[in-house]
Design an enzyme around this catalytic site. Structure first.
Site, PDB file in Angstrom:
ATOM      1  N   GLU A   9     -28.032  22.306 -14.852  1.00 39.36           N
ATOM      2  CA  GLU A   9     -27.137  23.471 -15.626  1.00 39.36           C
ATOM      3  C   GLU A   9     -27.630  23.791 -17.122  1.00 39.36           C
ATOM      4  O   GLU A   9     -27.796  24.939 -17.422  1.00 39.36           O
ATOM      5  CB  GLU A   9     -25.794  22.521 -16.023  1.00 39.36           C
ATOM      6  CG  GLU A   9     -24.925  22.221 -15.027  1.00 39.36           C
ATOM      7  CD  GLU A   9     -24.977  20.811 -14.659  1.00 39.36           C
ATOM      8  OE1 GLU A   9     -26.184  20.226 -14.394  1.00 39.36           O
ATOM      9  OE2 GLU A   9     -24.181  20.222 -14.127  1.00 39.36           O
ATOM     10  N   CYS A  12     -30.993  18.311 -16.502  1.00 39.47           N
ATOM     11  CA  CYS A  12     -30.168  18.633 -15.507  1.00 39.47           C
ATOM     12  C   CYS A  12     -30.221  20.215 -15.143  1.00 39.47           C
ATOM     13  O   CYS A  12     -30.583  21.167 -15.959  1.00 39.47           O
ATOM     14  CB  CYS A  12     -28.667  18.715 -15.934  1.00 39.47           C
ATOM     15  SG  CYS A  12     -28.126  16.971 -15.997  1.00 39.47           S
ATOM     16  N   CYS A  28     -22.631  16.546 -16.821  1.00 44.30           N
ATOM     17  CA  CYS A  28     -22.961  15.552 -17.839  1.00 44.30           C
ATOM     18  C   CYS A  28     -22.564  15.910 -19.242  1.00 44.30           C
ATOM     19  O   CYS A  28     -22.307  17.228 -19.429  1.00 44.30           O
ATOM     20  CB  CYS A  28     -24.273  14.611 -17.657  1.00 44.30           C
ATOM     21  SG  CYS A  28     -25.520  15.901 -18.885  1.00 44.30           S
ATOM     22  N   CYS A  48     -25.033  18.354 -20.849  1.00 48.05           N
ATOM     23  CA  CYS A  48     -24.716  19.594 -20.518  1.00 48.05           C
ATOM     24  C   CYS A  48     -23.513  20.234 -20.935  1.00 48.05           C
ATOM     25  O   CYS A  48     -23.253  21.449 -21.198  1.00 48.05           O
ATOM     26  CB  CYS A  48     -24.882  19.809 -19.021  1.00 48.05           C
ATOM     27  SG  CYS A  48     -26.455  19.384 -18.365  1.00 48.05           S
ATOM     28  N   ASN A  71     -32.363  20.736 -11.059  1.00 52.45           N
ATOM     29  CA  ASN A  71     -32.757  19.714 -11.891  1.00 52.45           C
ATOM     30  C   ASN A  71     -34.141  19.299 -11.837  1.00 52.45           C
ATOM     31  O   ASN A  71     -34.628  19.590 -10.677  1.00 52.45           O
ATOM     32  CB  ASN A  71     -31.705  18.285 -11.644  1.00 52.45           C
ATOM     33  CG  ASN A  71     -31.648  17.833 -10.212  1.00 52.45           C
ATOM     34  OD1 ASN A  71     -31.810  18.669  -9.416  1.00 52.45           O
ATOM     35  ND2 ASN A  71     -31.814  16.658 -10.033  1.00 52.45           N
ATOM     36  N   GLU A 118     -36.877  16.360 -12.510  1.00 52.46           N
ATOM     37  CA  GLU A 118     -37.118  15.054 -13.133  1.00 52.46           C
ATOM     38  C   GLU A 118     -38.710  14.798 -13.377  1.00 52.46           C
ATOM     39  O   GLU A 118     -39.428  15.820 -12.779  1.00 52.46           O
ATOM     40  CB  GLU A 118     -36.482  13.984 -11.996  1.00 52.46           C
ATOM     41  CG  GLU A 118     -35.097  14.187 -11.857  1.00 52.46           C
ATOM     42  CD  GLU A 118     -34.561  13.376 -10.662  1.00 52.46           C
ATOM     43  OE1 GLU A 118     -35.293  12.357 -10.217  1.00 52.46           O
ATOM     44  OE2 GLU A 118     -33.315  13.148 -10.599  1.00 52.46           O
TER      45      GLU A 118
END
Ligand code: THU
Length: 130
Positions: A56, A54, A87, A90, A43, A45
């Site tokens: 993925e 993310c 999520c 994703c 991930n 940020e």
């Protein structure tokens, strides 16, 4: 359930590169192509929070941008007792480009579960509906 497999180990290593200065929630992912190549992601940020990507999706976009088009499995690792499932965003991206992947959820020591993406994203919207 085994403690690991090679794909999970790739995801554990990728997690170490997570750029998670805001949530401190580090995630690693490893995507397996149909020829056995593994592409990892973590991930990422940033200060706007909302532009976070993310692990993925990082893995999938890396794979697509390297020319890979067919995928078999994805492993997702976080340092949590309960598994960290992908999520909603994703799931949508993994379905569009990966189809009914096997989704392996693990933490730093154990594999916690294995799912089919079709079960995590029932009644998907995709190109067949356009
Ligand atoms: N995150 C992932 O990378 N993958 C998941 O499956 C769940 C959430 C990230 C996004 C954000 O950087 C942090 O975990 C907390 O939500």
């Amino acid at each position: 359930m085994p403690a690991s497999d090679a794909l999970v180990e790739h995801a554990r290593r990728a997690r170490e590169y997570a750029v998670a200065d805001y949530s401190h929630f580090k995630v690693g992912a490893a995507l397996e192509t149909s020829d056995g190549t593994v592409i990892s992601g973590c991930n990422v940020e940033n200060a706007t929070y909302g532009l976070t990507v993310c692990a993925e999706r990082v893995a999938m976009f890396k794979a697509l941008s390297d020319g890979h088009r067919t995928f078999t499995r994805i492993a997702i690792v976080a340092d949590t007792a309960d598994p960290t499932p992908p999520c909603g965003a994703c799931r949508q991206i993994l379905w569009e480009f990966g189809g009914d992947l096997e989704v392996v959820l693990a933490n730093l020591t154990d594999v916690k579960g294995t799912h089919r993406l079709k079960d995590l994203l029932p009644l998907p919207f995709d190109a067949r509906l356009l």
